[in-house]
Enzyme design. Structure first.
Site, PDB file in Angstrom:
ATOM      1  N   LEU A   9       0.864  -1.185   0.000  1.00  0.00           N
ATOM      2  CA  LEU A   9       0.000   0.000   0.000  1.00  0.00           C
ATOM      3  C   LEU A   9       0.895   1.228   0.000  1.00  0.00           C
ATOM      4  O   LEU A   9       2.015   1.183   0.526  1.00  0.00           O
ATOM      5  CB  LEU A   9      -0.871   0.020   1.263  1.00  0.00           C
ATOM      6  CG  LEU A   9      -1.967  -1.047   1.391  1.00  0.00           C
ATOM      7  CD1 LEU A   9      -2.689  -0.900   2.728  1.00  0.00           C
ATOM      8  CD2 LEU A   9      -2.949  -0.957   0.238  1.00  0.00           C
ATOM      9  N   ASP A  10       0.385   2.331  -0.540  1.00  0.00           N
ATOM     10  CA  ASP A  10       1.143   3.587  -0.525  1.00  0.00           C
ATOM     11  C   ASP A  10       1.314   4.094   0.910  1.00  0.00           C
ATOM     12  O   ASP A  10       0.545   3.723   1.805  1.00  0.00           O
ATOM     13  CB  ASP A  10       0.394   4.663  -1.317  1.00  0.00           C
ATOM     14  CG  ASP A  10       0.300   4.332  -2.793  1.00  0.00           C
ATOM     15  OD1 ASP A  10       1.084   3.498  -3.265  1.00  0.00           O
ATOM     16  OD2 ASP A  10      -0.579   4.920  -3.461  1.00  0.00           O
ATOM     17  N   LEU A  11       2.274   5.010   1.048  1.00  0.00           N
ATOM     18  CA  LEU A  11       2.566   5.607   2.364  1.00  0.00           C
ATOM     19  C   LEU A  11       1.307   6.184   3.026  1.00  0.00           C
ATOM     20  O   LEU A  11       1.074   6.013   4.224  1.00  0.00           O
ATOM     21  CB  LEU A  11       3.619   6.714   2.159  1.00  0.00           C
ATOM     22  CG  LEU A  11       4.171   7.405   3.378  1.00  0.00           C
ATOM     23  CD1 LEU A  11       5.012   6.449   4.219  1.00  0.00           C
ATOM     24  CD2 LEU A  11       5.003   8.630   2.989  1.00  0.00           C
TER      25      LEU A  11
END
Ligand code: URA
Length: 240
Positions: A109-111
């Site tokens: 998942l993205d930050l």
């Protein structure tokens, strides 16, 4: 992610630091068992979780680990990072160093995305969950800056062409939950995929949370940053 399999003679040769000729002799002497069964075939394929014993000495014994984490925003899906806390750092205290070192992330998942992240040391399992043929669905709750319209539903279902990768996204399901909220179900995981898809409508994503992967839903009792082991049926059922 490489699948960790090896020929038995090679594995024993590496673990015992002996040449293959010696390994053949040891096998012929019926001194090796794999998962409790006497092994004689040098070509036998073993994997990282095969229990290999010579005489009374355990040469290899690895346990598979399957972990669910509720990832907070601001934590990076990486095993090491100089700037941010990683998902592996969040497991400190609950899982020992050796276990943490063995893990990889199953679909990042993205930050600034929160929610369900899976970690494992079983590359066969992660490969099955992430390979395009298996089409395991991932369900996201999305909050948008601008109001949604029904046009989005068709656009997501038809797929969008991403010129950089020269691919068209697989049909995705978009359900409008409220004026600024949608549920999106993907069966793939392209770079920043959801943000880029809403970007086509010039509608910035201001909140993104992964709620489920296949049959597995994020355990609501896990607070942000908390994790737990999956139980056997969760491990088996997730991709079905
Ligand atoms: N799509 C995104 O844009 N980001 C994620 O983290 C997951 C899906």
């Amino acid at each position: 992610m490489a699948i960790n399999t090896s020929r038995l003679d090679r594995l024993i040769s590496e673990l015992c630091q002996i040449n293959k000729k010696k390994v053949r002799l040891i096998l012929a002497q019926r001194r090796i068992t794999v998962d409790g069964v006497i092994a004689v075939d040098i070509d036998q394929i073993v994997d990282q979780f095969s229990r290999v014993v010579m005489d009374d000495e355990v040469l290899q014994e690895n346990q598979p680990h399957y972990i669910m984490l509720n990832k907070p925003i601001g934590v990076v899906c990486a095993t090491k990072d100089d700037k941010h806390k990683t998902v592996i750092d969040l497991l400190t205290g609950q899982f020992d160093q050796e276990t943490r070192d063995s893990l990889h992330i199953v679909g990042r998942l993205d930050l600034n995305t929160s929610g369900l992240v899976l970690l494992t040391n079983d590359s066969r399992w992660s490969e099955r969950l992430t390979s395009p043929e298996h089409k395991v669905s991932k369900c996201y709750q999305v909050t948008l800056e601008n109001p949604l319209t029904t046009e989005y539903i068709d656009a997501f279902a038809q797929g969008m062409y991403f010129p950089y990768e020269k691919i068209t996204t697989k049909p995705a399901i978009l359900r409008i939950v409220s004026t600024f909220e949608a549920q999106v179900i993907l069966t793939e995981g392209r770079y920043h995929q959801i943000k880029r898809m809403f970007g086509r409508f010039r509608n910035p994503v201001i909140g993104l949370h992964r709620h489920s992967i296949g049959q597995l839903t994020l355990d609501e009792t896990l607070k942000c940053g908390e994790s737990r082991l999956l139980n056997v049926s969760e491990v088996i059922d997730i991709g079905n």
